[in-house]
Design a protein around this motif. Structure first.
Motif, PDB file in Angstrom:
ATOM      1  N   THR A 293       0.859  -1.203   0.000  1.00  0.00           N
ATOM      2  CA  THR A 293       0.000   0.000   0.000  1.00  0.00           C
ATOM      3  C   THR A 293       0.889   1.246   0.000  1.00  0.00           C
ATOM      4  O   THR A 293       1.027   1.932  -1.001  1.00  0.00           O
ATOM      5  CB  THR A 293      -0.975  -0.009   1.192  1.00  0.00           C
ATOM      6  OG1 THR A 293      -0.256  -0.322   2.384  1.00  0.00           O
ATOM      7  CG2 THR A 293      -2.074  -1.025   0.995  1.00  0.00           C
ATOM      8  N   LYS A 294       1.540   1.489   1.154  1.00  0.00           N
ATOM      9  CA  LYS A 294       2.481   2.625   1.194  1.00  0.00           C
ATOM     10  C   LYS A 294       3.901   2.193   0.860  1.00  0.00           C
ATOM     11  O   LYS A 294       4.688   2.948   0.311  1.00  0.00           O
ATOM     12  CB  LYS A 294       2.456   3.268   2.590  1.00  0.00           C
ATOM     13  CG  LYS A 294       1.195   4.062   2.873  1.00  0.00           C
ATOM     14  CD  LYS A 294       1.261   4.695   4.249  1.00  0.00           C
ATOM     15  CE  LYS A 294      -0.015   5.492   4.522  1.00  0.00           C
ATOM     16  NZ  LYS A 294      -0.040   5.981   5.917  1.00  0.00           N
ATOM     17  N   ASN A 295       4.245   0.970   1.248  1.00  0.00           N
ATOM     18  CA  ASN A 295       5.595   0.444   1.007  1.00  0.00           C
ATOM     19  C   ASN A 295       5.518  -0.736   0.041  1.00  0.00           C
ATOM     20  O   ASN A 295       4.454  -1.258  -0.231  1.00  0.00           O
ATOM     21  CB  ASN A 295       6.222  -0.034   2.325  1.00  0.00           C
ATOM     22  CG  ASN A 295       6.340   1.096   3.326  1.00  0.00           C
ATOM     23  OD1 ASN A 295       6.707   2.204   2.949  1.00  0.00           O
ATOM     24  ND2 ASN A 295       6.015   0.829   4.585  1.00  0.00           N
ATOM     25  N   ALA A 296       6.697  -1.137  -0.436  1.00  0.00           N
ATOM     26  CA  ALA A 296       6.767  -2.303  -1.325  1.00  0.00           C
ATOM     27  C   ALA A 296       6.250  -3.554  -0.606  1.00  0.00           C
ATOM     28  O   ALA A 296       6.288  -3.638   0.622  1.00  0.00           O
ATOM     29  CB  ALA A 296       8.205  -2.506  -1.766  1.00  0.00           C
ATOM     30  N   THR A 297       5.796  -4.529  -1.370  1.00  0.00           N
ATOM     31  CA  THR A 297       5.354  -5.809  -0.800  1.00  0.00           C
ATOM     32  C   THR A 297       6.592  -6.612  -0.388  1.00  0.00           C
ATOM     33  O   THR A 297       7.495  -6.846  -1.196  1.00  0.00           O
ATOM     34  CB  THR A 297       4.547  -6.613  -1.837  1.00  0.00           C
ATOM     35  OG1 THR A 297       3.423  -5.823  -2.240  1.00  0.00           O
ATOM     36  CG2 THR A 297       4.067  -7.936  -1.262  1.00  0.00           C
TER      37      THR A 297
END
Length: 416
Positions: A293-297
């Protein structure tokens, strides 16, 4: 030897030298092998931070052949970080691991320690040092060796040993035997009392006596194995462990955790993953997290340096370590890889089973990949420093030396 809980302990970590890390090329062209990052921390950091858990640790010594300036910065920063004095001692010539210990005996004994740990930097394990020390105090011998059970097929690559199943006393030790002796092997981690120095001195004295004898007889001609060794070159395995086995001096402590030797870049990638998995138990704060969402998976165990920039649409892990100032673009997929300082990976590129060298760049829709056989020469792909992989190029099972640009795909090649 009676021990109180306040007895001081010192640790000595053997770090080798530039001539020793040749199997680690092209990575050791840029950095001393002990400072190469595994799980985002220099290789030598793992045994050093394990030493921090030893009660009453007074000092850590790193012993090797590298120039002092190569370690100065690291030694100063790690001493401050751990608040324990860490000192680098440079050998003037090879003395063997026991000889090196003896060579610096006055410094090592400065704090009057009751016990001395000896570790090898290129060993990857959980370093159960406090547990080893407790076991060693109970045994009451001169030394205790960390050991592990391995498959019979791989045992002959290491020092094999036989231990008493009840007392754990070391009964027999042989280095890299031609025939199967035991599935118990030496892990290259030891704890000794200061009596070890008398044992090493004993070997040196025997050699001197033999040299004197050789001047008046041909006796030494029969002793070909030790004929060319100088009196101050003492090997721990052949000269100390083998002769003292079965004399109630040496004991074993078996680890049930992981253990590997880090001789090649392929093994460094495997060991990076083992250390990341250990962080899950010991230092979960070092591991990255993110759900896209805000950061990489983030999948599985992943280390990301705080200065690295990763696009939220990238997918990272498992077993990925990303160093300082790396830039990871949109849609990038990273699996089982070490990304070193200043690397740029552009949109939709894929890196799997690879080490990407400092300041290298990987173009859009490119793939840098390998099968992931950590023991094979080309089992992982390695890009040296400042290698450029252009857009839509596939690099498979290859080693690329520094400062090369690839604009065509390569498979199972070493590019000089």
């Amino acid at each position: 030897m009676g021990s109180s809980e306040d007895d001081k302990v010192v640790a000595v970590i053997m770090v080798g030298g530039p001539t020793k890390g040749t199997r680690f090329r092209p990575l050791s062209l840029n950095i001393p092998k002990p400072l190469f990052p595994l799980g985002g921390q220099p290789m030598v950091h793992h045994p050093i931070s394990a030493c921090k858990r030893i009660p009453n640790l007074a000092q850590i010594y790193l012993v090797g052949f590298y120039e002092e300036r190569e370690f100065a910065l690291y030694v100063s920063s790690i001493s401050n970080e751990l608040r324990i004095p860490v000192r680098y001692l440079r050998e003037d010539k090879p003395h063997g691991s026991a000889g090196a210990l003896y060579n610096f005996r006055d410094l090592i004994m400065e704090d009057n320690p009751s016990h001395i740990f000896l570790l090898n930097c290129d060993v990857c394990c959980s370093f159960p040092l406090p547990e080893m020390l407790d076991a060693h105090r109970n045994y009451g011998g001169m030394g205790t060796i960390l050991v592990i059970k391995v498959s019979a097929e791989s045992a002959s690559q290491f020092g094999e040993l036989v231990a008493d199943p009840d007392t754990n006393e070391l009964l027999h030790y042989t280095e890299k035997p031609e025939t199967f002796v035991s599935d118990l092997i030496n892990c290259g981690v030891y704890v000794f009392t200061p009596d070890i120095f008398n044992a090493i001195q004993g070997v040196s004295s025997q050699r001197k006596d033999r040299e004197n004898l050789r001047r008046v007889s041909s006796f030494e001609a029969l002793q070909s194995a030790t004929r060319n060794l100088t009196t101050d070159f003492v090997r721990l395995d052949q000269d100390i462990l083998s002769p003292l086995a079965g004399k109630k001096q040496l004991y074993t402590y078996e680890t049930m955790d992981f253990w590997e030797q880090i001789k090649t870049p392929g093994m460094s990638l495997k060991c990076s993953g083992l250390y990341l998995a250990q962080f899950r138990l010991t230092s979960p704060n070092l591991l990255a997290s993110g759900d896209g969402t805000k950061n990489a998976t983030i999948i599985g165990d992943v280390y990301v340096h705080p200065s690295a920039k990763i696009h939220p649409t990238a997918k990272i892990g498992p077993n990925v370590s990303i160093s300082a100032n790396a830039r990871i673009g949109a849609g990038v997929r990273l699996i089982s890889c070490i990304i070193l300082d200043g690397v740029e990976i552009m949109e939709n590129a894929v890196v799997t089973n690879a080490i990407v060298g400092w300041k290298s760049s990987i173009g859009r829709w490119s793939r840098v990949q390998a099968e992931g056989d950590f023991n094979a020469k080309l089992g992982i792909t390695i890009l040296g420093e400042a290698v450029g992989v252009e857009d839509e190029v596939v690099v498979t099972n290859s080693i690329v030396l520094p400062n090369k640009t690839l604009n065509v795909s390569v498979h199972q090649e070493i590019i000089l």
